[in-house]
Design a protein around this motif. Sequence first.
Motif, PDB file in Angstrom:
ATOM      1  N   SER A   2       0.786  -1.074  -0.161  1.00 10.50           N
ATOM      2  CA  SER A   2      -0.011  -0.045  -0.100  1.00 10.50           C
ATOM      3  C   SER A   2       0.941   1.208  -0.021  1.00 10.50           C
ATOM      4  O   SER A   2       1.423   1.490   0.869  1.00 10.50           O
ATOM      5  CB  SER A   2      -1.111  -0.078   1.244  1.00 10.50           C
ATOM      6  N   PRO A   3       0.580   2.147  -0.976  1.00 11.52           N
ATOM      7  CA  PRO A   3       1.566   3.312  -1.245  1.00 11.52           C
ATOM      8  C   PRO A   3       1.244   4.173   0.199  1.00 11.52           C
ATOM      9  O   PRO A   3      -0.115   4.391   0.652  1.00 11.52           O
ATOM     10  CB  PRO A   3       1.154   3.861  -2.442  1.00 11.52           C
ATOM     11  N   THR A   4       1.903   5.400   0.357  1.00  5.36           N
ATOM     12  CA  THR A   4       1.556   6.384   1.158  1.00  5.36           C
ATOM     13  C   THR A   4       0.305   7.148   0.710  1.00  5.36           C
ATOM     14  O   THR A   4      -0.668   7.152   1.312  1.00  5.36           O
ATOM     15  CB  THR A   4       2.823   7.588   1.157  1.00  5.36           C
ATOM     16  N   ARG A   5       0.152   7.232  -0.545  1.00  6.66           N
ATOM     17  CA  ARG A   5      -1.063   7.750  -1.080  1.00  6.66           C
ATOM     18  C   ARG A   5      -1.297   6.932  -2.613  1.00  6.66           C
ATOM     19  O   ARG A   5      -0.327   6.473  -3.269  1.00  6.66           O
ATOM     20  CB  ARG A   5      -1.010   9.319  -1.553  1.00  6.66           C
ATOM     21  N   TYR A   6      -2.447   6.774  -2.998  1.00 10.71           N
ATOM     22  CA  TYR A   6      -2.879   5.982  -4.127  1.00 10.71           C
ATOM     23  C   TYR A   6      -2.263   6.614  -5.260  1.00 10.71           C
ATOM     24  O   TYR A   6      -2.359   7.783  -5.558  1.00 10.71           O
ATOM     25  CB  TYR A   6      -4.290   6.206  -4.241  1.00 10.71           C
ATOM     26  N   PHE A   7      -1.644   5.996  -6.282  1.00  8.95           N
ATOM     27  CA  PHE A   7      -0.959   6.369  -7.388  1.00  8.95           C
ATOM     28  C   PHE A   7      -2.171   7.033  -8.067  1.00  8.95           C
ATOM     29  O   PHE A   7      -1.870   8.135  -8.734  1.00  8.95           O
ATOM     30  CB  PHE A   7      -0.816   5.071  -8.117  1.00  8.95           C
ATOM     31  N   GLN A  33       3.382  -1.559  -7.654  1.00  7.32           N
ATOM     32  CA  GLN A  33       2.583  -0.180  -7.914  1.00  7.32           C
ATOM     33  C   GLN A  33       1.489  -0.470  -8.796  1.00  7.32           C
ATOM     34  O   GLN A  33       1.447  -1.497  -9.477  1.00  7.32           O
ATOM     35  CB  GLN A  33       3.486   0.813  -8.506  1.00  7.32           C
ATOM     36  N   SER A  34       0.277   0.289  -8.436  1.00  4.36           N
ATOM     37  CA  SER A  34      -0.829  -0.066  -9.348  1.00  4.36           C
ATOM     38  C   SER A  34      -1.572   1.531  -9.598  1.00  4.36           C
ATOM     39  O   SER A  34      -1.663   2.298  -8.643  1.00  4.36           O
ATOM     40  CB  SER A  34      -1.726  -0.788  -8.382  1.00  4.36           C
ATOM     41  N   PRO A  35      -2.215   1.676 -10.887  1.00  2.00           N
ATOM     42  CA  PRO A  35      -2.953   2.689 -11.140  1.00  2.00           C
ATOM     43  C   PRO A  35      -4.478   2.590 -10.616  1.00  2.00           C
ATOM     44  O   PRO A  35      -5.217   3.357 -10.916  1.00  2.00           O
ATOM     45  CB  PRO A  35      -2.903   2.847 -12.687  1.00  2.00           C
ATOM     46  N   PHE A  36      -4.571   1.196 -10.158  1.00  2.00           N
ATOM     47  CA  PHE A  36      -6.174   0.984 -10.204  1.00  2.00           C
ATOM     48  C   PHE A  36      -6.503   1.554  -8.585  1.00  2.00           C
ATOM     49  O   PHE A  36      -5.843   1.786  -7.682  1.00  2.00           O
ATOM     50  CB  PHE A  36      -6.193  -0.463  -9.733  1.00  2.00           C
ATOM     51  N   HIS A  37      -7.740   2.110  -8.604  1.00  2.00           N
ATOM     52  CA  HIS A  37      -8.581   2.690  -7.429  1.00  2.00           C
ATOM     53  C   HIS A  37      -8.952   1.455  -6.734  1.00  2.00           C
ATOM     54  O   HIS A  37      -9.834   0.599  -7.364  1.00  2.00           O
ATOM     55  CB  HIS A  37      -9.570   3.890  -7.684  1.00  2.00           C
ATOM     56  N   PRO A  38      -8.706   1.267  -5.593  1.00  2.00           N
ATOM     57  CA  PRO A  38      -9.481  -0.011  -4.928  1.00  2.00           C
ATOM     58  C   PRO A  38     -11.042  -0.095  -4.441  1.00  2.00           C
ATOM     59  O   PRO A  38     -11.390  -0.932  -4.064  1.00  2.00           O
ATOM     60  CB  PRO A  38      -8.406  -0.102  -3.648  1.00  2.00           C
ATOM     61  N   GLY A  39     -11.381   1.059  -4.627  1.00  2.00           N
ATOM     62  CA  GLY A  39     -12.884   1.182  -4.217  1.00  2.00           C
ATOM     63  C   GLY A  39     -12.967   1.592  -2.763  1.00  2.00           C
ATOM     64  O   GLY A  39     -12.077   1.677  -2.085  1.00  2.00           O
ATOM     65  N   GLY A  40     -14.292   1.665  -2.422  1.00  2.00           N
ATOM     66  CA  GLY A  40     -14.360   2.045  -0.826  1.00  2.00           C
ATOM     67  C   GLY A  40     -15.287   3.246  -0.846  1.00  2.00           C
ATOM     68  O   GLY A  40     -15.331   3.916  -1.681  1.00  2.00           O
ATOM     69  N   GLY A  41     -15.847   3.504   0.142  1.00  2.00           N
ATOM     70  CA  GLY A  41     -16.906   4.638   0.195  1.00  2.00           C
ATOM     71  C   GLY A  41     -18.050   4.600  -0.772  1.00  2.00           C
ATOM     72  O   GLY A  41     -18.418   5.731  -0.814  1.00  2.00           O
ATOM     73  N   ALA A  86      -3.526  -2.123 -17.205  1.00  2.00           N
ATOM     74  CA  ALA A  86      -4.284  -1.289 -17.760  1.00  2.00           C
ATOM     75  C   ALA A  86      -5.821  -0.966 -17.116  1.00  2.00           C
ATOM     76  O   ALA A  86      -6.704  -1.963 -16.977  1.00  2.00           O
ATOM     77  CB  ALA A  86      -4.380  -1.394 -19.269  1.00  2.00           C
ATOM     78  N   VAL A  87      -5.961   0.208 -16.946  1.00  2.00           N
ATOM     79  CA  VAL A  87      -7.254   0.446 -15.947  1.00  2.00           C
ATOM     80  C   VAL A  87      -8.379   0.613 -17.265  1.00  2.00           C
ATOM     81  O   VAL A  87      -8.132   1.150 -18.305  1.00  2.00           O
ATOM     82  CB  VAL A  87      -7.335   2.066 -15.154  1.00  2.00           C
ATOM     83  N   ASP A  88      -9.643   0.160 -17.281  1.00  2.00           N
ATOM     84  CA  ASP A  88     -10.764   0.324 -18.033  1.00  2.00           C
ATOM     85  C   ASP A  88     -10.974   1.832 -18.101  1.00  2.00           C
ATOM     86  O   ASP A  88     -11.752   2.206 -16.985  1.00  2.00           O
ATOM     87  CB  ASP A  88     -11.606  -0.694 -17.641  1.00  2.00           C
ATOM     88  N   PRO A  89     -10.587   2.609 -19.305  1.00  2.00           N
ATOM     89  CA  PRO A  89     -10.963   4.020 -19.180  1.00  2.00           C
ATOM     90  C   PRO A  89     -12.499   4.418 -18.890  1.00  2.00           C
ATOM     91  O   PRO A  89     -12.996   5.232 -18.574  1.00  2.00           O
ATOM     92  CB  PRO A  89     -10.453   4.336 -20.428  1.00  2.00           C
TER      93      PRO A  89
END
Length: 255
Positions: A2-7, A33-41, A86-89
């Motif tokens: 887990s990074p300090t802040r999401y990429f 490292q990952s460009p994906f948002h993990p979800g939540g909230g 690759a994130v689904d745009p």
Amino acid sequence: MSPTRYFCHEHPDVLILETRVHEARPGAVLLEQSPFHPGGGGQLPDRGLLRWNGGEVRVTGVEIDGDRHWHLLADPVEIAGAVEVAVDPGFRSLMAQLHTDTYILNALVFHHFQGALVTGAQLNQDGTARMDFDLPAADNDRLRALEPEINDVIRQDLPVRYAYVTEVEALGERGLVRNRSVAPPPAADGTIRVVEIVGLDRQACGGTHLAATGGSQAVRILKIDNKGRHNRRIKIGLAGVPASGLQAGPKPTSV
């Protein structure tokens, strides 16, 4: 890892990234490292593809285990070494639109209804979203009347900015944390991400957003329900997204 802040918070326009597998099990990988948002909230995690020398596989979601974000794969493959993710745009855009639009709705309710707080939220893959508010005595017609105000904010194309503040600052500023029961979790460095729609509002939020409000389609208020003694549920939908036009996927984690 887990990074300090999401990429995706630091580099929201980067949807393709070369990285390495840190750890793997059949059907899941932990990436360096990952460009994906993990979800939540209330937001669904990003979807997309993972490619390596042996082929490619769909990323269907993210499983959070403490500070580890496992990327879940559509097939039970076990991968090592260098990969491209690759994130689904289209799906990222859908979530960013809905999150920006619920932010606008939240801001208008807060300002028009004496600082009413959020009690729950959920973004859906069919282009709809709902927000629950602590509004025991609100007139539903007044809530429905917010629709043209939401769309006026969209038409103004207001820029969206980000900043990080300490947890003490976030909790000390009235209205920065809008959820009655939970606050956005601090990053590993102890800061909380604040999203500002310039000229409208500031809120603590960990979701993905548009660069400016004009990137959203028009919004409809679809339904208002009473949910218990205090909760009022407002369901919105993007005007141009047919419910049948999106692929099925995992159910969101609502709050």
